[in-house]
Design an enzyme around this catalytic site. Sequence first.
Site, PDB file in Angstrom:
ATOM      1  N   TYR A  53       9.616 -10.559 -18.887  1.00 38.66           N
ATOM      2  CA  TYR A  53       9.667  -9.335 -19.694  1.00 38.66           C
ATOM      3  C   TYR A  53      11.043  -8.673 -19.646  1.00 38.66           C
ATOM      4  CZ  TYR A  53       4.768  -9.873 -20.704  1.00 38.66           C
ATOM      5  OH  TYR A  53       3.571 -10.370 -21.172  1.00 38.66           O
ATOM      6  N   ARG A  56      12.912 -10.421 -22.329  1.00 41.58           N
ATOM      7  CA  ARG A  56      12.460 -10.018 -23.669  1.00 41.58           C
ATOM      8  C   ARG A  56      12.918  -8.594 -24.004  1.00 41.58           C
ATOM      9  NH1 ARG A  56       6.491 -10.544 -24.723  1.00 41.58           N
ATOM     10  NH2 ARG A  56       7.215 -10.063 -26.807  1.00 41.58           N
ATOM     11  N   GLN A  86       1.037  -5.163 -33.062  1.00 38.27           N
ATOM     12  CA  GLN A  86       0.784  -5.906 -31.824  1.00 38.27           C
ATOM     13  C   GLN A  86       2.104  -6.123 -31.091  1.00 38.27           C
ATOM     14  OE1 GLN A  86      -2.163  -9.361 -32.836  1.00 38.27           O
ATOM     15  NE2 GLN A  86      -1.255  -8.651 -34.728  1.00 38.27           N
ATOM     16  N   ASP A  89       8.107  -4.559 -29.250  1.00 41.67           N
ATOM     17  CA  ASP A  89       9.465  -4.056 -29.526  1.00 41.67           C
ATOM     18  C   ASP A  89       9.331  -2.694 -30.213  1.00 41.67           C
ATOM     19  OD1 ASP A  89       9.364  -4.264 -32.469  1.00 41.67           O
ATOM     20  OD2 ASP A  89       9.472  -6.439 -32.207  1.00 41.67           O
ATOM     21  N   HIS A 104      -0.632  -3.525 -28.072  1.00 41.22           N
ATOM     22  CA  HIS A 104      -0.418  -4.337 -26.867  1.00 41.22           C
ATOM     23  C   HIS A 104       0.646  -3.751 -25.945  1.00 41.22           C
ATOM     24  CE1 HIS A 104      -2.252  -8.022 -29.154  1.00 41.22           C
ATOM     25  NE2 HIS A 104      -3.150  -7.167 -28.742  1.00 41.22           N
ATOM     26  N   GLY A 170       2.950 -10.807 -40.712  1.00 36.56           N
ATOM     27  CA  GLY A 170       3.533 -11.559 -39.596  1.00 36.56           C
ATOM     28  C   GLY A 170       2.649 -11.706 -38.379  1.00 36.56           C
ATOM     29  N   THR A 171       1.351 -11.842 -38.606  1.00 38.97           N
ATOM     30  CA  THR A 171       0.481 -12.132 -37.457  1.00 38.97           C
ATOM     31  C   THR A 171      -0.429 -13.307 -37.784  1.00 38.97           C
ATOM     32  OG1 THR A 171      -1.332 -11.360 -36.047  1.00 38.97           O
ATOM     33  CG2 THR A 171      -1.070 -10.217 -38.151  1.00 38.97           C
ATOM     34  N   SER A 172      -0.618 -14.174 -36.796  1.00 38.25           N
ATOM     35  CA  SER A 172      -1.476 -15.346 -37.000  1.00 38.25           C
ATOM     36  C   SER A 172      -2.956 -14.962 -36.956  1.00 38.25           C
ATOM     37  CB  SER A 172      -1.185 -16.390 -35.928  1.00 38.25           C
ATOM     38  OG  SER A 172      -1.464 -15.839 -34.650  1.00 38.25           O
TER      39      SER A 172
HETATM   40  P1  OAD Z   1       1.936 -15.287 -33.545  1.00 41.26           P
HETATM   41  O1  OAD Z   1       3.117 -16.004 -32.987  1.00 41.26           O
HETATM   42  O2  OAD Z   1       0.584 -15.728 -33.132  1.00 41.26           O
HETATM   43  O3  OAD Z   1       1.996 -15.332 -35.126  1.00 41.26           O
HETATM   44  C1  OAD Z   1       3.174 -15.083 -35.821  1.00 41.26           C
HETATM   45  C2  OAD Z   1       2.893 -15.109 -37.302  1.00 41.26           C
HETATM   46  O4  OAD Z   1       4.106 -14.739 -37.951  1.00 41.26           O
HETATM   47  C3  OAD Z   1       2.477 -16.486 -37.838  1.00 41.26           C
HETATM   48  O5  OAD Z   1       1.369 -16.340 -38.715  1.00 41.26           O
HETATM   49  C4  OAD Z   1       3.726 -16.949 -38.606  1.00 41.26           C
HETATM   50  O6  OAD Z   1       3.404 -17.737 -39.742  1.00 41.26           O
HETATM   51  C5  OAD Z   1       4.312 -15.617 -39.035  1.00 41.26           C
HETATM   52  N1  OAD Z   1       5.756 -15.618 -39.316  1.00 41.26           N
HETATM   53  C6  OAD Z   1       6.737 -16.376 -38.787  1.00 41.26           C
HETATM   54  N2  OAD Z   1       7.924 -16.033 -39.297  1.00 41.26           N
HETATM   55  C7  OAD Z   1       7.696 -15.026 -40.175  1.00 41.26           C
HETATM   56  C8  OAD Z   1       8.511 -14.236 -41.031  1.00 41.26           C
HETATM   57  N3  OAD Z   1       9.843 -14.382 -41.083  1.00 41.26           N
HETATM   58  N4  OAD Z   1       7.909 -13.282 -41.788  1.00 41.26           N
HETATM   59  C9  OAD Z   1       6.559 -13.091 -41.743  1.00 41.26           C
HETATM   60  N5  OAD Z   1       5.747 -13.816 -40.963  1.00 41.26           N
HETATM   61  C10 OAD Z   1       6.305 -14.760 -40.189  1.00 41.26           C
HETATM   62  O7  OAD Z   1       2.184 -13.735 -33.213  1.00 41.26           O
HETATM   63  P2  OAD Z   1       1.112 -12.534 -33.229  1.00 41.26           P
HETATM   64  O8  OAD Z   1       0.075 -12.757 -34.260  1.00 41.26           O
HETATM   65  O9  OAD Z   1       1.882 -11.281 -33.266  1.00 41.26           O
HETATM   66  O10 OAD Z   1      -0.121 -10.701 -27.227  1.00 41.26           O
HETATM   67  O11 OAD Z   1       0.466 -12.704 -31.804  1.00 41.26           O
HETATM   68  C11 OAD Z   1      -0.530 -11.798 -31.409  1.00 41.26           C
HETATM   69  C12 OAD Z   1      -0.487 -11.592 -29.919  1.00 41.26           C
HETATM   70  O12 OAD Z   1      -0.500 -12.865 -29.268  1.00 41.26           O
HETATM   71  C13 OAD Z   1       0.795 -10.957 -29.418  1.00 41.26           C
HETATM   72  O13 OAD Z   1       0.776  -9.553 -29.505  1.00 41.26           O
HETATM   73  C14 OAD Z   1       0.860 -11.423 -27.993  1.00 41.26           C
HETATM   74  C15 OAD Z   1       0.466 -12.861 -28.188  1.00 41.26           C
HETATM   75  O14 OAD Z   1      -0.116 -13.489 -27.130  1.00 41.26           O
HETATM   76  C16 OAD Z   1       0.088 -10.486 -25.923  1.00 41.26           C
HETATM   77  O15 OAD Z   1       1.083 -10.847 -25.326  1.00 41.26           O
HETATM   78  C17 OAD Z   1      -1.045  -9.769 -25.270  1.00 41.26           C
END
Ligand code: OAD
Length: 235
Positions: A53, A56, A86, A89, A104, A170-172
């Site tokens: 961390y 990061r 989530q 930053d 988070h 931008g979240t999976s």
């Molecule tokens: P992920 O890494 O799971 O997902 C990232 C998403 O961003 C994916 O769907 C990509 O396709 C998309 N992506 C990549 N580049 C992009 C761009 N330039 N513009 C838009 N989208 C883009 O990240 P999160 O969904 O944020 O939790 O992950 C959720 C949680 O899992 C995080 O908060 C963290 C992690 O484990 C903890 O640490 C508790």
Amino acid sequence: MKNIVILSGAGISAESGLKTFRDSGGLWEGHRPEEVATPEAFMRRPEMVLKFYNHRRAEARAALPNSAHFALAELEKHFNVEVITQNVDDLHERAGSSRVHHLHGSLFEARSSLDPALIYPIEGNSIEIGQRCTLGSQLRPNIVWFGEPVPMMEFAMSLSLKADIFIVVGTSLAVYPAASLLQFTPPACHCFIVDPIAEELGTPSSSMTLIGEKAGIGVPTLVKKLLSKRDQSTD
Ligand code: OAD
């Protein structure tokens, strides 16, 4: 004024140079979550967790908001906007969004290992072994780790229930309970998903628009559309 609720994830900060978690080359490729993002990992190997961390935090401090963060902040001029992120930053805040809710936690806060309510700002870039809270316990990042409750969740659900427009960026949608927020939107709410893999994340319908673009392009374009539609409407 209409209510816009945004649910953002690591992808919105990708174009600011911060890694996502699950993409190829992402953070979870270099580290297993159970080694750095659980309370058990912190008990077993606190140095390793703090180092992860600290690194990061330094990267996030050096990063700058991108056009997606700035475009979302623009929306506040004409809508009630709540950003549920989530991300740990502070790029939404630095772009000018005023209501940002960190599901988070935050990289820039430390907290007691004993009492989650004892939270301290982090001035420099690191938390070191031996830095203690007022109760005497080792400080840890104020991040919600796997297996821990998400204290903000109830509030985030209450915001989703009132959304007229819900934007996912931008979240999976792989991590719960955050991913479930979409299910709390009212039937009349219109949802947008902005993500290069939007088509894998949602099903297009009269209430769901998929925008298969990077945030830096897709979000400013969407914001422009919402603002011009707002200018044409009479409410
Ligand atoms: P992920 O890494 O799971 O997902 C990232 C998403 O961003 C994916 O769907 C990509 O396709 C998309 N992506 C990549 N580049 C992009 C761009 N330039 N513009 C838009 N989208 C883009 O990240 P999160 O969904 O944020 O939790 O992950 C959720 C949680 O899992 C995080 O908060 C963290 C992690 O484990 C903890 O640490 C508790």
